[in-house]
Design a protein around this motif. Structure first.
Motif, PDB file in Angstrom:
ATOM      1  N   UNK A 156       0.830  -1.208   0.000  1.00  0.00           N
ATOM      2  CA  UNK A 156       0.000   0.000   0.000  1.00  0.00           C
ATOM      3  C   UNK A 156       0.863   1.256   0.000  1.00  0.00           C
ATOM      4  N   UNK A 157       1.972   1.237   0.761  1.00  0.00           N
ATOM      5  CA  UNK A 157       2.862   2.397   0.787  1.00  0.00           C
ATOM      6  C   UNK A 157       3.496   2.666  -0.570  1.00  0.00           C
ATOM      7  N   UNK A 158       3.648   1.615  -1.375  1.00  0.00           N
ATOM      8  CA  UNK A 158       4.199   1.796  -2.706  1.00  0.00           C
ATOM      9  C   UNK A 158       3.315   2.649  -3.594  1.00  0.00           C
ATOM     10  N   UNK A 159       2.028   2.769  -3.259  1.00  0.00           N
ATOM     11  CA  UNK A 159       1.108   3.621  -4.012  1.00  0.00           C
ATOM     12  C   UNK A 159       1.165   5.075  -3.567  1.00  0.00           C
ATOM     13  N   UNK A 160       1.914   5.342  -2.494  1.00  0.00           N
ATOM     14  CA  UNK A 160       1.962   6.686  -1.931  1.00  0.00           C
ATOM     15  C   UNK A 160       1.325   6.723  -0.556  1.00  0.00           C
ATOM     16  N   UNK A 169      -3.066   5.672   3.406  1.00  0.00           N
ATOM     17  CA  UNK A 169      -4.007   6.109   4.457  1.00  0.00           C
ATOM     18  C   UNK A 169      -5.449   5.814   4.060  1.00  0.00           C
ATOM     19  N   UNK A 170      -5.763   6.013   2.790  1.00  0.00           N
ATOM     20  CA  UNK A 170      -7.135   5.744   2.347  1.00  0.00           C
ATOM     21  C   UNK A 170      -7.480   4.266   2.430  1.00  0.00           C
ATOM     22  N   UNK A 171      -6.458   3.422   2.418  1.00  0.00           N
ATOM     23  CA  UNK A 171      -6.683   1.973   2.545  1.00  0.00           C
ATOM     24  C   UNK A 171      -6.633   1.506   3.992  1.00  0.00           C
ATOM     25  N   UNK A 172      -6.491   2.440   4.924  1.00  0.00           N
ATOM     26  CA  UNK A 172      -6.534   2.104   6.336  1.00  0.00           C
ATOM     27  C   UNK A 172      -5.192   1.875   6.992  1.00  0.00           C
ATOM     28  N   UNK A 173      -4.082   2.235   6.343  1.00  0.00           N
ATOM     29  CA  UNK A 173      -2.758   2.035   6.912  1.00  0.00           C
ATOM     30  C   UNK A 173      -2.190   3.356   7.423  1.00  0.00           C
ATOM     31  N   UNK A 174      -1.319   3.260   8.412  1.00  0.00           N
ATOM     32  CA  UNK A 174      -0.649   4.437   8.966  1.00  0.00           C
ATOM     33  C   UNK A 174       0.811   4.387   8.527  1.00  0.00           C
ATOM     34  N   UNK A 182       3.664   4.527  11.283  1.00  0.00           N
ATOM     35  CA  UNK A 182       3.752   3.333  12.125  1.00  0.00           C
ATOM     36  C   UNK A 182       4.298   2.143  11.354  1.00  0.00           C
ATOM     37  N   UNK A 183       3.876   2.007  10.105  1.00  0.00           N
ATOM     38  CA  UNK A 183       4.371   0.904   9.287  1.00  0.00           C
ATOM     39  C   UNK A 183       5.879   0.993   9.145  1.00  0.00           C
ATOM     40  N   UNK A 184       6.391   2.192   8.881  1.00  0.00           N
ATOM     41  CA  UNK A 184       7.839   2.342   8.700  1.00  0.00           C
ATOM     42  C   UNK A 184       8.589   2.088   9.993  1.00  0.00           C
TER      43      UNK A 184
END
Length: 351
Positions: A232-236, A241-246, A249-251
């Protein structure tokens, strides 16, 4: 064919290549492990080592042959697999989390922290045994990474790639200076440190590897758990965030897993350059944007390369032994230049 339906060369086809590529790399690893058990710097021939492995009575009765195969080559082979898997997975995680195709495990201060801890242990605590150096290196690498994570976790830009890189670079330079200062007045420490810092698997024992296996397992499980958020982060960050990820925190979680994996690798083999940098490129060339496939293949590719480098280290200047890190640098340096000059690979690495 309609746009977006996925052709033979699109992402679905690339994803399907992960299974046969993984199987091929596992078969190659098995063959390389066998070769590693057969070849050494000693006088025993590969044929005699094979006789020992298949259980021939005369070979099994030879204590020198048992020492060479079981006590020397087997631990080195296991260590090569473990170090390669750790560095390959850590490099893949770090490049994905920072979106930096040149990111490698030293970026979080693991190598410099481990080096400083080894010097402190040698100088002030007489930690000269291989096991003691391993403990000090692991402690130093993990402590340095923890400080980097604390520095990167505060403020509004918590966990941003830039903050992680800046904190790791600053702390790495600080530890490097402190290491040099301590080494200036201690010649005996410098002699042992010089051997450790060149990167080698010589002298590794199974007794030293076993306590690290749970830490490696935890790091790999966390890495696999981060595959979907990293995709998801690879999309920006906004899309993530729109997909529910932070993203922050992930990094930070990824940085923790990288610290754990890289700390174990540095503790066993010392600083190993290029491997965690180059293995993810090869993995991306096979599976494309599949983050799970990248992680698995990057770990296996790095493990295979590490075994090959360790085998070559035993034979290129026989009866002496070459450092593994030097052989990897001979290969990694030209490959890195080629990657930098290749617009296609540079674009793929930055994706």
């Amino acid at each position: 064919m309609k746009p977006g339906s996925g052709g033979p060369t699109g992402p679905p086809a690339q994803g399907r290549t992960a299974v046969p590529a993984t199987a091929a790399l596992l078969v190659l690893m098995s063959a390389l492990c066998l070769l590693s058990l057969l070849i050494g710097t000693g006088s025993s021939s590969p044929a005699r080592a094979w006789d020992y492995l298949v259980g021939h009575g005369s070979a099994r009765a030879d204590p020198r042959l048992r020492l060479a195969v079981v006590d020397v080559r087997l631990p080195r082979t296991l260590a090569a697999v473990m170090v390669g898997v750790c560095l390959g997975a850590a490099g893949c995680l770090l490049q994905a989390a920072t979106r930096n195709p040149l990111a490698e495990t030293g970026l979080l201060g693991v190598n410099s922290g481990a080096a400083f801890a080894v010097v402190v242990g040698l100088t002030f605590f007489d930690a000269s045994s291989p096991t003691a150096l391993l403990v000090w290196a692991l402690f130093g690498g993990m402590a340095a990474s923890a400080v980097v994570l604390l520095l990167a976790a505060g403020g509004r830009a918590a966990g941003s790639p830039l903050r992680l890189v800046l904190a790791g670079s600053a702390l790495g330079a600080t530890f490097h200076g402190m290491t040099s200062y301590v080494l200036l007045g201690t010649r005996s420490t410098f002699d042992v440190y010089r051997y450790w810092t060149i990167g080698s698997l010589a002298g590794v024992s199974t007794f030293e590897l076993v306590p690290l296996l749970p830490l490696v397992a935890v790091g790999l499980l966390v890495a696999l758990g981060c595959a979907r958020p990293l995709s998801a982060l690879g999309l920006g960050d906004d899309s993530a965030r729109s997909l529910g990820h932070h993203p922050g925190r992930v990094r930070l979680v990824v940085a923790g897993a990288v610290s754990l994996l890289a700390g174990c690798a540095v503790a066993v083999a010392g600083p190993i350059a290029f491997l965690g940098l180059l293995a993810p490129y090869a993995a991306r060339a096979v599976v494309g944007a599949s983050m799970g496939g990248q992680l698995v293949l990057s770990a296996l590719i790095a493990a295979d390369v590490m075994i090959v480098a360790d085998i070559l280290a035993r034979v290129v200047i026989r009866p002496w032994e070459a450092p593994v890190s030097v052989l990897l640098a001979f290969v990694g340096g030209p490959l890195l230049i080629w990657i930098a000059r290749s617009s296609r690979l540079s674009t793929a690495g930055a994706a």
